[in-house]
Design a protein around this motif. Structure first.
Motif, PDB file in Angstrom:
ATOM      1  N   PRO A   1      -4.152   5.878   3.599  1.00  0.00           N
ATOM      2  CA  PRO A   1      -3.924   4.460   3.907  1.00  0.00           C
ATOM      3  C   PRO A   1      -4.613   3.945   5.167  1.00  0.00           C
ATOM      4  O   PRO A   1      -5.122   2.809   5.162  1.00  0.00           O
ATOM      5  CB  PRO A   1      -2.398   4.368   4.015  1.00  0.00           C
ATOM      6  CG  PRO A   1      -1.900   5.452   3.137  1.00  0.00           C
ATOM      7  CD  PRO A   1      -2.883   6.575   3.311  1.00  0.00           C
TER       8      PRO A   1
ATOM      9  N   ALA B   1      -3.844   4.166  -2.155  1.00  0.00           N
ATOM     10  CA  ALA B   1      -4.845   4.718  -1.236  1.00  0.00           C
ATOM     11  C   ALA B   1      -4.387   6.092  -0.774  1.00  0.00           C
ATOM     12  O   ALA B   1      -3.319   6.217  -0.162  1.00  0.00           O
ATOM     13  CB  ALA B   1      -5.045   3.803  -0.042  1.00  0.00           C
TER      14      ALA B   1
ATOM     15  N   VAL C   1       0.831  -1.205   0.000  1.00  0.00           N
ATOM     16  CA  VAL C   1       0.000   0.000   0.000  1.00  0.00           C
ATOM     17  C   VAL C   1       0.866   1.256   0.000  1.00  0.00           C
ATOM     18  O   VAL C   1       1.853   1.337   0.750  1.00  0.00           O
ATOM     19  CB  VAL C   1      -0.921   0.024   1.246  1.00  0.00           C
ATOM     20  CG1 VAL C   1      -1.863   1.233   1.179  1.00  0.00           C
ATOM     21  CG2 VAL C   1      -1.713  -1.272   1.389  1.00  0.00           C
TER      22      VAL C   1
ATOM     23  N   LEU D   1      -7.784   1.824   5.158  1.00  0.00           N
ATOM     24  CA  LEU D   1      -7.770   0.440   4.678  1.00  0.00           C
ATOM     25  C   LEU D   1      -7.592  -0.569   5.811  1.00  0.00           C
ATOM     26  O   LEU D   1      -7.892  -1.749   5.633  1.00  0.00           O
ATOM     27  CB  LEU D   1      -6.633   0.237   3.668  1.00  0.00           C
ATOM     28  CG  LEU D   1      -6.756   0.895   2.308  1.00  0.00           C
ATOM     29  CD1 LEU D   1      -5.521   0.571   1.475  1.00  0.00           C
ATOM     30  CD2 LEU D   1      -8.011   0.409   1.580  1.00  0.00           C
TER      31      LEU D   1
END
Length: 253
Positions: free
Chosen positions: A144, A141, A121, A147
């Protein structure tokens, strides 16, 4: 047809990899491995015959003996089929947060290992290298930490973004979610500040102490690849302990 998926569907006796192991053969490169050596070269030869239209989809059983220049003594049955992707990876879920130097070193060290499912990520596409191994689930993303609730509860998290603020938010999000382990890159000073901030965010000392900082094995040094080697060793230790515990429970039933 632009690629052929090569999958071990059965393994008997001594073989380099187990059933389910796969690689993807392209005209000029491969993704993944079925164990290397003469077996892999023979599988690549057959796959490229398919790419050239010389062979249809097929299953071959290959003995790992003198005819192949090997002395394993086992045999594998391999399925060759047109495909564009490898099977979805199964195994220990590992989430790497950050695509900087250490993140890239971790991917380099962990992506060839079997039975590890990697999610990578970062905040923008351009932060990733152009070539990412096909068995990596890459996620872009902008924020982040949102998530984190989507990660499996048994995931291992390695937090090493470019931003201390994002790192702290990820630690906070992880402590509000289930996880197998969390590792945070950083110095003793960074960790002391994080401990204080996480406490102010409502986490007790026992929770905060579940986060490992620094990651890897400090005795190996601070080079990104040295950090990655230390992290890989710890993850493999955890994987072996988990498999041993499962085997013990299965043997006791």
């Amino acid at each position: 047809m632009s690629a052929v998926r090569v999958t071990i569907v059965a393994a008997r006796g001594s073989a380099p990899r187990d059933a389910g192991t796969a690689m993807l053969v392209h005209p000029d490169h491969i993704d993944g491995t079925i164990g290397g050596g003469a077996l892999e070269w023979e599988a690549m030869r057959i796959a490229r015959e398919m790419l050239n239209g010389e062979t249809a989809q097929t299953t071959r059983t290959i003995a790992l003996g003198p005819a192949l220049g090997q002395c394993c003594g086992g045999a594998v049955t391999i399925l060759f089929e047109p495909a564009e992707t490898l099977p979805e990876p199964l195994g220990m879920p590992v989430w790497i947060w950050g695509a900087g130097h250490v993140g890239r070193a971790l991917i380099h060290s962990l992506s060839p290992l079997p039975d590890i499912s990697l999610t990578w990520v970062d905040v923008a596409e351009e932060r990733f290298p152009q070539a990412v191994p096909v068995n990596i689930h890459k996620v872009v993303a902008a924020d982040p930490p949102v998530l984190m609730p989507h990660a499996p509860p048994d995931a291992h998290h390695l937090i090493l973004t470019y931003s201390h603020d994002i790192d702290l938010a990820l630690c906070h999000a992880a402590l509000n979610h289930q996880f197998a382990s969390v590792g945070l890159i950083g110095s003793a000073t960074k960790w002391a500040r994080f401990r204080k901030r996480l406490g102010q965010l409502g986490h007790d000392d026992a929770q905060i102490s579940r986060i490992d900082c620094p990651i890897g094995d400090p005795s190996l040094g601070k080079h990104p690849q040295a950090i990655a080697i230390g992290v890989a060793a710890r993850l493999l230790d955890r994987q072996m302990l988990q498999e041993s515990a499962l085997a013990t429970r299965s043997g006791g039933t």
